[in-house]
Design an enzyme around this catalytic site. Structure first.
Site, mmCIF file in Angstrom:
data_model
loop_
_atom_site.group_PDB
_atom_site.id
_atom_site.type_symbol
_atom_site.label_atom_id
_atom_site.label_comp_id
_atom_site.label_asym_id
_atom_site.label_seq_id
_atom_site.Cartn_x
_atom_site.Cartn_y
_atom_site.Cartn_z
ATOM 1 C CG ASP A 87 3.817 -6.502 -15.325
ATOM 2 O OD1 ASP A 87 2.682 -6.649 -15.829
ATOM 3 O OD2 ASP A 87 4.207 -7.179 -14.351
ATOM 4 N NE ARG A 142 -6.605 -5.019 -6.203
ATOM 5 C CZ ARG A 142 -5.927 -5.702 -7.121
ATOM 6 N NH1 ARG A 142 -4.909 -5.139 -7.747
ATOM 7 N NH2 ARG A 142 -6.253 -6.947 -7.429
ATOM 8 C CE1 TYR A 173 -3.874 -13.341 -13.353
ATOM 9 C CE2 TYR A 173 -2.620 -14.908 -14.662
ATOM 10 C CZ TYR A 173 -2.683 -13.993 -13.629
ATOM 11 O OH TYR A 173 -1.565 -13.709 -12.889
ATOM 12 C CE LYS A 174 -4.004 -8.934 -12.597
ATOM 13 N NZ LYS A 174 -3.047 -10.054 -12.695
ATOM 14 C CG PHE A 231 2.384 -8.287 -8.311
ATOM 15 C CD1 PHE A 231 1.190 -8.141 -7.621
ATOM 16 C CD2 PHE A 231 2.890 -9.554 -8.503
ATOM 17 C CE1 PHE A 231 0.513 -9.246 -7.131
ATOM 18 C CE2 PHE A 231 2.221 -10.667 -8.019
ATOM 19 C CZ PHE A 231 1.033 -10.513 -7.324
#
Length: 408
Positions: A209, A383, A234-235, A140
Site C-alpha cells: 500500500d 500529524r 488524492y494525497k 490503516f
C-alpha cells in the site's frame, strides 16, 4: 522562545527557500496564506485543474456526449493515466491501471495474490495451496478489514504482525502479505526492498500500500520486484477528494492475475457482451466497471504539475523540510511538551512528522484557527504532512513557531 532564535530560524528558512529548486512549483497550486501541512490527507488543488474540468463538462460531456468515449479518449483513460503515475513509483509502462478506490484495489490485489500463490505452488510441487495471509498489524483500518474479508473468502488464516516482525512469521503456508510502505500515524517508512525479498524467499506474494509514499519519495516497484501495489491519488499526487486509486500488477504476473471482481471493463471483448468471462491482456485485468470520468480526468490534469520533476529531488526536499521542522520544534517548544513519533533516521522516515502531545485534538483545532493546518489522530497525535511541491521552509518555521505559541 527568544526573538533572536526566532530571527535566526526565519533567516535560515528564507535562505533555504532561495536555494530550493522546486520553489517555482508552488505557484502552480491554488494556495493562500495558510500553512497547509495536510497534503498527506488531501493534496492542494493544482491551479489549472478547474479550467480543464470545465472543458470536460462543457465540451466533452456537454457537446460531444457519448462520442467522447472514443474522440476524447475517455475509454483509455485508466491505463493512460496509469502510465503517467508509473514513473513516480518506479514502474515501466503497461503495469498500472487507474480506477476504483484504494480499498477495492486492495481487495482485488490480495485475493489475486492468494490465488496466484496457490496456483504456483501446486504447479511446482503438486501440493495443496497455502492458507495464511500476513497483514501489517499497524495498518490503516480499512486495509485490515479488507484483509480479514479476503481471508474468509479464500479460507485463509489471518496473521497480523508488525512489519519489522514479518520475516519471522513467513513459511510454507504463507500465501500473501499485505504491507504499508509508511505508517499512516507515525510516518515511519518500512523496508520495501528487504521485506519484499523476504516474502519471495518464502514463496509468497506481496502487496504494498503506497498511499503515504507515492509522490513523496522513490518507491522502485520494478527495481525491487514488487508483485502488486495499490495507492490513492488524492494525497501527494494532488488528484482531488476521492480521486480514483490505482493498481500495479507486475508484468510477469499479468497473465496469471485472477481478479475476484471481473467486470465488463476487464473483459477481453468488453462490447461483445458475452455471458462467459474472458480476461483482457495485461494490467487491464484490474479494471472492473465504467470509469469515473470526471474525477479521472481531474487527476490526469493534476498530474501535469509533475512534468519535469525528479522524484529524487522531491525526496531530498522532503527530508530537508522535515529535518528543519523538527529542529524548529526543538528550538521553540519547551522540552517535554511534545514527543516526536517520527524516526530521526532518513531511511526510516516518510514525508510527515507525527508529534504526540496532551490534548492533541484541541491543540490542532487551535492551530487551524491560527492558519496552520495539519490533522489529529486519536488519541494524542498531531500529524504534519510535508508536500515538497508546494510546502516551503518558511511554512515549516511558521508552523513550529505557532505550535509553540499555542502550547504556551
Amino acid at each position: 522562545m527568544s526573538d533572536l532564535r526566532s530571527d535566526d530560524l526565519r533567516a535560515e528558512a528564507e535562505a533555504l527557500d532561495s536555494r530550493d529548486e522546486l520553489a517555482a512549483k508552488r505557484k502552480e497550486f491554488a494556495l493562500d496564506d495558510t500553512v497547509y501541512l495536510d497534503g498527506n490527507s488531501l493534496g492542494a488543488l493544482p491551479a489549472h485543474v478547474p479550467a480543464r474540468l470545465a472543458e470536460v463538462m462543457t465540451h466533452e460531456w456537454g457537446k460531444l456526449r457519448i462520442r467522447s468515449w472514443e474522440e476524447s479518449g475517455w475509454w483509455t483513460a485508466p491505463e493512460r493515466i496509469g502510465d503517467r503515475i508509473a514513473p513516480l513509483v518506479g514502474a515501466a509502462p503497461g503495469q498500472i491501471v487507474v480506477g476504483d478506490s484504494t480499498s477495492v484495489n486492495v481487495f482485488k490485489a490480495l485475493v489475486a495474490a492468494v490465488r496466484m500463490a496457490r496456483e504456483g505452488r501446486e504447479g511446482r510441487e503438486g501440493r495443496e495451496g497455502r492458507d495464511e495471509i500476513v497483514v501489517d498489524a499497524t495498518t490503516f483500518p480499512t486495509d485490515g478489514y479488507i484483509a480479514e474479508s479476503a481471508a474468509r473468502l479464500t479460507g485463509c488464516r489471518l496473521i497480523p504482525v508488525a512489519p519489522g516482525d514479518v520475516p519471522g512469521v513467513l513459511g510454507e503456508r504463507t500465501a500473501a502479505v499485505l504491507l504499508n510502505h509508511a505508517d499512516y500515524r507515525t510516518g515511519r517508512l518500512h523496508d520495501l526492498p528487504g521485506l519484499t525479498a523476504a516474502v519471495h524467499a518464502a514463496g509468497a506474494l506481496v502487496v504494498w500500500d503506497l498511499c503515504h509514499t507515492a509522490g513523496a519519495l522513490p518507491v522502485g516497484l520494478d527495481a525491487h520486484g514488487v508483485d502488486l501495489a495499490v495507492g490513492c491519488t488524492y494525497k501527494y499526487l494532488n488528484g482531488g477528494p476521492g480521486s480514483p486509486a490505482y493498481l500495479y500488477v507486475r508484468e510477469a504476473l499479468q497473465p496469471r492475475f485472477d481478479s475476484p471482481l471481473p467486470g465488463w471493463n476487464s473483459h477481453a471483448e468488453p462490447f461483445g457482451m458475452r455471458p462467459a468471462f474472458e480476461a483482457a491482456d495485461g494490467a487491464l485485468r484490474g479494471r472492473v466497471g465504467t470509469p469515473d470520468i470526471l474525477s479521472m480526468l481531474a487527476l490526469e490534469a493534476a498530474l501535469d504539475v509533475w512534468d519535469g520533476v525528479s522524484v529524487d529531488d522531491v525526496r531530498a526536499k522532503s527530508l530537508a523540510l522535515t529535518d528543519f521542522f523538527l529542529r524548529c520544534v526543538g528550538a521553540y517548544v519547551p522540552q517535554g511538551e511534545v514527543e516526536s513519533l517520527t524516526p530521526a533516521a532518513h531511511g526510516e522516515r516518510g514525508s510527515q512528522v507525527a508529534l504526540r502531545c496532551e490534548g492533541a485534538g484541541d491543540v490542532m483545532r487551535r492551530l487551524v484557527e491560527r492558519g496552520v493546518v495539519g490533522d489529529f489522530r486519536a488519541p494524542d497525535v498531531l500529524r504534519f504532512g510535508f508536500t515538497p511541491l508546494y510546502v516551503s521552509f518558511a511554512d515549516a518555521e511558521r508552523a513550529a513557531r505557532v505550535l509553540a505559541e499555542t502550547l504556551g
